[in-house]
Write a protein that holds these residues in place. Structure first.
Motif, short mmCIF file in Angstrom:
data_model
loop_
_atom_site.label_atom_id
_atom_site.label_comp_id
_atom_site.label_asym_id
_atom_site.label_seq_id
_atom_site.Cartn_x
_atom_site.Cartn_y
_atom_site.Cartn_z
N TYR A 192 19.01 33.98 17.28
CA TYR A 192 18.89 34.31 18.51
C TYR A 192 17.62 34.24 19.37
CZ TYR A 192 23.98 36.24 17.59
OH TYR A 192 25.13 36.22 17.16
N LEU A 193 17.62 33.78 20.42
CA LEU A 193 16.40 33.57 21.06
C LEU A 193 16.50 34.44 22.49
CD1 LEU A 193 15.65 29.83 20.80
CD2 LEU A 193 13.88 31.74 19.92
N THR A 194 15.34 35.17 22.79
CA THR A 194 15.48 35.92 23.95
C THR A 194 13.98 35.79 24.56
OG1 THR A 194 16.91 37.55 22.97
CG2 THR A 194 15.67 38.08 25.16
N PHE A 195 14.01 35.35 26.07
CA PHE A 195 12.51 35.12 26.70
C PHE A 195 12.33 36.60 27.20
CE2 PHE A 195 9.76 34.64 30.23
CZ PHE A 195 8.88 33.86 29.64
N ALA A 196 11.03 36.94 27.21
CA ALA A 196 10.54 38.30 27.97
C ALA A 196 11.56 39.53 27.51
CB ALA A 196 10.58 38.09 29.29
N ARG A 206 20.24 35.78 26.00
CA ARG A 206 19.94 35.17 24.77
C ARG A 206 20.55 33.89 24.76
NH1 ARG A 206 18.66 40.02 23.14
NH2 ARG A 206 20.23 41.56 23.29
N ASN A 207 19.80 33.16 23.86
CA ASN A 207 20.72 31.70 22.99
C ASN A 207 21.03 31.99 21.73
OD1 ASN A 207 18.54 30.57 25.62
ND2 ASN A 207 20.58 29.10 25.42
N CYS A 208 21.96 31.27 21.29
CA CYS A 208 22.29 31.43 20.08
C CYS A 208 22.68 30.32 19.02
CB CYS A 208 23.74 32.50 20.11
SG CYS A 208 24.19 32.59 18.35
N VAL A 209 22.05 30.19 18.11
CA VAL A 209 22.40 28.74 17.09
C VAL A 209 22.91 29.66 15.99
CG1 VAL A 209 21.53 27.15 15.88
CG2 VAL A 209 20.46 27.45 17.87
N SER A 210 24.30 29.45 15.86
CA SER A 210 25.28 30.22 14.56
C SER A 210 25.68 29.17 13.59
CB SER A 210 26.44 30.77 15.24
OG SER A 210 26.98 29.96 16.14
N ASN A 211 26.35 29.74 12.71
CA ASN A 211 26.91 29.04 11.63
C ASN A 211 26.08 28.39 10.79
OD1 ASN A 211 29.77 29.86 12.05
ND2 ASN A 211 29.75 28.84 13.80
N ILE A 212 24.84 28.96 10.55
CA ILE A 212 23.85 28.40 9.63
C ILE A 212 24.10 28.62 8.08
CG2 ILE A 212 21.44 27.78 9.19
CD1 ILE A 212 20.79 28.99 12.10
N HIS A 213 24.69 27.72 7.44
CA HIS A 213 24.95 28.05 6.27
C HIS A 213 25.42 26.54 5.47
CE1 HIS A 213 29.55 27.62 6.71
NE2 HIS A 213 29.05 28.25 7.92
#
Length: 261
Positions: A192-196, A206-213
């Motif tokens: 999860y990425l969050t600016f400021a 937030r931006n999310c990049v999920s299902n990393i496996h």
């Protein structure tokens, strides 16, 4: 039009396209024994992932082996039972951790990285350090992103990264955290990425990049998406609903290496 009948495709073909439990068959009014046992095993693995012990010192050692500084913090959730019943406590640092983090904070950075156990410590143990190995070289290319030291957080929810990022003076925070286990993937990592970052933000920020496996998004694929979002988010000074992942179509803007005064 052809008069030839269209051959029927058996439902069992679906199994080649999805890990979902389809075309399991039946035995009378119930499932056959093997699918039932497979389901029971998958459910047990998901429960084990939620309750697995979190090896924070091992992660700190793994991060330091990559050449980054690392420290440990904890949320206000006193134990796993507390954490599962009170999500709000997992979004706040305990007083001692907040004070220690503030005392150890140095110069502001462009990106703070937090590794939290979340709902699957197994996912974090399996994938967090390996993902960083793929991500760090990409962040150092060209206009290198200034990375602060890594914080390993126990009893963490996603929003705990906001408080940590604010204390560290980071322009953006990256939270790597274990996702809620599924019956086909008990060890899925989310990023999860969050600016400021600051306390009180919602998931819309937030931006999310999920299902990393291993059976999902690879480390390389996830790293490419994340580095695009980091660089573009810093350039635009925004994350969340205002920042769409266009990493497949365009290169990120230049961000420069200097931090704003």
């Amino acid at each position: 039009m052809s008069d030839k009948p269209v051959p029927a495709r058996p439902t069992v073909d679906l199994r080649s396209f999805t890990p979902a439990r389809v075309a399991l068959g039946r035995s009378g009014a119930s499932l056959p024994t093997k699918p039932l046992l497979d389901f029971t095993l998958a459910h047990a693995r998901a429960r084990d992932a939620v309750h697995a012990a979190f090896d924070a010192p091992g992660l700190v050692a793994g991060v330091r082996a990559l050449g980054l500084g690392a420290s440990e913090v904890a949320s206000r959730a006193a134990d796993r039972s507390d954490y599962l019943r009170r999500p709000d406590l997992g979004r706040q640092l305990d007083a001692g951790s907040a004070a220690a983090l503030a005392d150890g904070a140095t110069a502001p950075c462009q990106l703070a990285i937090v590794i939290g156990d979340g709902l699957s410590a197994a996912a974090v143990h399996a994938h967090a350090v390996a993902l960083l190995q793929s991500l760090l070289p990409l962040l150092r290319e060209g206009d290198a992103v200034a990375i602060g030291h890594v914080v390993v957080a126990s009893g963490a929810r996603v929003a705990l990264g906001d408080e940590i990022g604010a204390i560290l003076g980071a322009r953006m925070v990256l939270m790597l955290i274990g996702e809620r286990p599924g019956l086909s993937a008990p060890d899925s990592l989310g990023a999860y990425l969050t600016f400021a970052p600051k306390p009180g933000l919602t998931d819309a920020a937030r931006n999310c990049v999920s299902n990393i496996h291993r059976a999902g998004l690879s480390y390389r694929e996830a790293a490419l998406k994340l580095v695009w979002l980091v660089r573009e988010g810093l350039a635009r000074e925004v994350t969340g609903v205002a920042l769409k992942d266009e990493s497949a179509d365009r290169a990120p803007r230049r961000i420069g290496s200097a931090l704003p005064e």
